[in-house]
Write an enzyme that holds these catalytic residues in place. Structure first.
Site, PDB file in Angstrom:
ATOM      1  N   HIS A  21       0.809  -1.217   0.000  1.00 29.00           N
ATOM      2  CA  HIS A  21       0.000   0.000   0.000  1.00 29.00           C
ATOM      3  C   HIS A  21       0.843   1.269   0.000  1.00 29.00           C
ATOM      4  O   HIS A  21       0.312   2.371  -0.135  1.00 29.00           O
ATOM      5  CB  HIS A  21      -0.987  -0.001   1.183  1.00 29.00           C
ATOM      6  CG  HIS A  21      -0.352   0.273   2.517  1.00 29.00           C
ATOM      7  ND1 HIS A  21       0.112  -0.721   3.355  1.00 29.00           N
ATOM      8  CD2 HIS A  21      -0.120   1.438   3.164  1.00 29.00           C
ATOM      9  CE1 HIS A  21       0.596  -0.181   4.447  1.00 29.00           C
ATOM     10  NE2 HIS A  21       0.473   1.129   4.361  1.00 29.00           N
ATOM     11  N   ASP A  26       0.242  -7.714   1.546  1.00 33.08           N
ATOM     12  CA  ASP A  26       0.591  -6.290   1.527  1.00 33.08           C
ATOM     13  C   ASP A  26       2.104  -6.118   1.573  1.00 33.08           C
ATOM     14  O   ASP A  26       2.686  -5.744   2.588  1.00 33.08           O
ATOM     15  CB  ASP A  26      -0.075  -5.590   2.719  1.00 33.08           C
ATOM     16  CG  ASP A  26       0.094  -4.081   2.680  1.00 33.08           C
ATOM     17  OD1 ASP A  26       0.535  -3.554   1.642  1.00 33.08           O
ATOM     18  OD2 ASP A  26      -0.211  -3.433   3.703  1.00 33.08           O
ATOM     19  N   SER A  59       4.294   2.866   7.989  1.00 35.60           N
ATOM     20  CA  SER A  59       3.911   1.809   7.047  1.00 35.60           C
ATOM     21  C   SER A  59       5.074   1.422   6.151  1.00 35.60           C
ATOM     22  O   SER A  59       5.828   2.271   5.669  1.00 35.60           O
ATOM     23  CB  SER A  59       2.745   2.277   6.172  1.00 35.60           C
ATOM     24  OG  SER A  59       1.553   2.325   6.905  1.00 35.60           O
TER      25      SER A  59
END
Length: 381
Positions: free
Chosen positions: A175, A223, A323
């Site tokens: 992402h 992911d 992230s």
């Protein structure tokens, strides 16, 4: 005539040894550090050691030959060609190669003209007990950390993290490749702890982005992504790749998460790389938290793909901006020079806010599930 001191090498700074008896060309030998059997050869006749020398990994010296004292090195015996490799073999071999950057070279203290330099082990940190908690990182402590940038070059938005895993590749979250409102990831910077430190900072354009083929946003499954830099950074104590952990079960109970993300859910991003030690949560508990969320729906936490980790007694967590960064442990590989390396076990994926409750962990992509996919991208040969 051999001297009591190491003989001078004319074309490379090889490791220096006090020799009791040199070996000759064609003799059997053993490669230092790896304990591989080999044959003494000239460097020009050993392609594998030539390639390692380009990484500043010095061959094992057998002896010298001729009036010019041409060095003879221990060339590992050719390994049999295996049609199907074992999971993680390539990543493990490269990890050991990159560990050589914990050494520095210094001039020999011997008063000899053109004396060969000496390699000195310079691990800049100690393996500390993984005690739950968080604070600022020390210089050199996480040399694989990368910050990812988006937008126009004149005003880059640094908004995700990653890990350098080869001379030219970064491991991050799927992402983080094309996040909403930021566009495609364009830049990577590394080699620093404080974002204001310019002395050792290196910045590069990203030229390739490979997202796992089964990742479909906004779903958090698979992911994970690999990015390729435009050119190779200069590796050193400040900057060197981390290792990929390739076993299903992770040792111990705790791991370290690092990043420059927000220090609270709506707070400012940190200028200094922060580290936090988290503990693992089991699948059943993690499912009780996340299965009701929209992104997971009925599938819940898939243990083969995901690791849950949090902080039991305080609201410590990865947060916005973290992230793609690593969940890591100290290397489990044998060899004292591996003690200064990290194994990446997870990639920061998602959570519910950040630090909202001591009972809500974060979720990380489990790296061991993707090692072969990563190897095929990063080391296709």
């Amino acid at each position: 005539m051999l001297h009591a001191f190491c003989l001078i090498l004319f074309f490379a700074n090889f490791n220096c040894y006090l020799a009791k008896q040199w070996l000759s060309e064609g003799d059997s030998c053993v490669v230092n550090k790896t304990n591989e059997n080999g044959i003494c050869k000239f460097l020009s006749n050993c392609p594998s050691e030539q390639a390692k020398l380009k990484l500043n990994i010095h061959p094992t010296l057998c002896g010298f030959k001729g009036n010019n004292n041409m060095p003879i090195i221990c060339c590992p015996e050719a390994r049999p060609v295996i049609q199907t490799r074992q999971l993680g073999d390539i990543a493990d071999e490269m990890c050991r190669n990159y560990s050589q950057y914990v050494f520095t070279e210094e001039l020999s203290p011997l008063s000899i003209i053109n004396a060969a330099s000496i390699k000195i082990y310079q691990c800049p940190f100690e393996k500390l007990p993984l005690i739950l908690g968080g604070n600022a990182s020390e210089r050199y402590e996480f040399p694989h950390m990368v910050q990812l940038g988006f937008g126009d070059k004149s005003r880059i938005k640094w908004a995700c993290g990653g890990s350098l895993i080869s001379e030219q590749h970064i491991l991050t979250a799927g992402h983080c490749v094309n996040p909403e409102n930021l566009g495609l990831v364009q830049y990577a910077r590394m080699g620093f702890i404080n974002v204001d430190d310019t002395e050792n900072k290196q910045q590069f354009n990203i030229i390739e982005r490979t997202v796992h083929p089964q990742y479909q946003a906004p779903s958090p499954y698979n992911d994970i992504a690999v990015l390729k830099l435009e050119k190779k950074p200069k590796l050193s104590l400040f900057l060197r790749p981390a290792c990929l952990y390739n076993k299903r079960e992770v040792p111990g109970h705790n791991a370290i998460v690092t990043g420059w993300g927000r220090q609270s859910e709506h707070g400012p991003e940190s200028k200094v790389l922060l580290k936090t030690v988290l503990q693992y949560y089991n699948q059943s508990y993690c499912n009780s938290i996340f299965q009701r969320t929209i992104t997971l729906r009925s599938e819940g936490i898939k243990e083969e793909q995901m690791i849950c980790a949090g902080y039991e007694s305080e609201t410590r967590d990865a947060c916005q901006g973290d992230s793609g960064g690593p969940l890591q442990i100290y290397s489990t590989r044998e060899g004292y020079y591996m003690a200064c390396m990290y194994d990446i076990i997870g990639v920061t994926s998602f959570g519910i806010g950040c630090g909202r409750s001591t009972k809500i962990p974060g979720v990380y992509a489990r790296v061991s599930n993707y090692v072969k996919w990563i190897e095929d991208i990063v080391w296709p040969q």
